[in-house]
Write a protein that holds these residues in place. Structure first.
Motif: not given
Length: 329
Positions: A4-18
């Motif tokens: 259930d890890t959550v990843l957010t990466a602003e530079c890649l336009k990834m908004n809280a991929v769960c």
């Protein structure tokens, strides 16, 4: 990572991929986009030393890292290389960890932009760098799970930082004699500045000649500067060696191309290092030295006459030994 890890990466336009599955799918998507991006990196993040705090139970931790991000805008395959750009961003990475079945895993990771640096031209038809080479495999070099103890890790990290000081002081012969010359004659070096055409050095004498040639290029006040990150160290208990992988931003002095002391070019790379350390006769030795440029930046121009700092101070000689760098009085 956890399921259930959550990843957010602003530079890649990834908004809280769960979720682990969705994150891995996003990673696969990046690779596909990189192939269409003339095989150039969409993301390369280099983190500084972290601040990590652990809860009293020892089951949870938080970490914060300063991060420099490199992204290449190369456009669709076949696009004009004159229009390619290198985007640099200063960011902060915040991470939450937890123990699961006795192992530390990432629960949350957020990469947030802090400041954008000026875009610069990038091209893959000048000096060799890995990002511009589409026909060669890329190995992450870290597949083992065992970690060395803290004391050993410190010893290994200090070895490579002595290489850095050897470069700055024109003293690489002393380094290889102490940390590479061993009774079992295990010696290998590949500084892959020219890609596939770079010769591999497979014995101590060849490494000695290579480093002597590097030392002959040294001149006081014209040193080459390296800034390696904290390495990832893994230990193979069966084969009894440690593998260290880290990144480095390097500025190499090109004084032979300088028109004056007011205009000295510096060749700048982001590099990847992979080093193998083995314990022989009770001491750790660097038995396999590997380095490869992964992104080539535009040359820097340096004005030695009017810039302030150590090399412009009066009576400046050889770069100081460790812990001896002081300002002019």
């Amino acid at each position: 990572m956890k399921e259930d890890t959550v990843l957010t990466a602003e530079c890649l336009k990834m908004n809280a991929v769960c979720g682990k599955k969705k994150i891995l799918e996003s990673f696969a998507g990046w690779l596909e986009k990189e192939q269409k991006n003339n095989h150039c990196y969409l993301f390369l993040g280099i983190t500084g030393m972290p601040l990590i705090e652990m809860t009293e139970t020892g089951e949870y931790a938080k970490g914060i890292f300063m991060t420099q991000i490199y992204q290449i805008k190369a456009g669709l395959l076949g696009s004009d290389v004159d229009n390619w750009r290198l985007v640099r961003t200063m960011a902060v990475t915040e991470t939450e960890y937890c123990r699961e079945a006795g192992e530390w895993k990432i629960h949350k990771m957020k990469i947030q932009n802090l400041a954008s640096l000026p875009e610069t031209p990038y091209r893959n038809d000048g000096r060799y760098d890995k990002s511009g080479m589409s026909d060669e495999p890329w190995d992450v070099n870290q597949v083992m799970r065992c970690q060395p103890d803290t004391e050993t890790a410190m010893e290994i990290e200090n070895i490579i930082n002595r290489w850095v000081y050897g470069c700055r002081r024109g003293a690489l012969r002393e380094f290889i004699e102490k940390y590479m010359k061993n009774s079992e004659q295990k010696n290998h070096m590949l500084i892959r500045s020219f890609g596939k055409t770079t010769p591999e050095l497979n014995d101590y004498e060849a490494i000695e000649r290579k480093t002597d040639d590097m030392t002959q290029q040294y001149r006081e006040r014209f040193f080459t500067f390296h800034a390696p990150t904290t390495p990832v160290l893994t230990y193979d208990p069966k084969k009894k060696y440690i593998l260290g992988t880290w990144f480095d931003t390097a500025a190499t002095n090109l004084r032979s191309m300088a028109e004056s002391l007011e205009d000295i070019p510096y060749m700048v790379f982001v590099n990847k290092y992979v080093h193998k350390f083995e314990k022989i006769d009770g001491h750790w030795y660097l038995t396999d030295f590997y380095c490869e440029p992964i992104i080539s930046l535009q040359d820097w121009r340096f004005d030695m006459v009017h810039s302030k700092g150590y090399i412009n101070a009066s009576k400046t000689g050889k770069y100081p030994k460790r812990f001896e760098l002081q300002g002019e009085k």
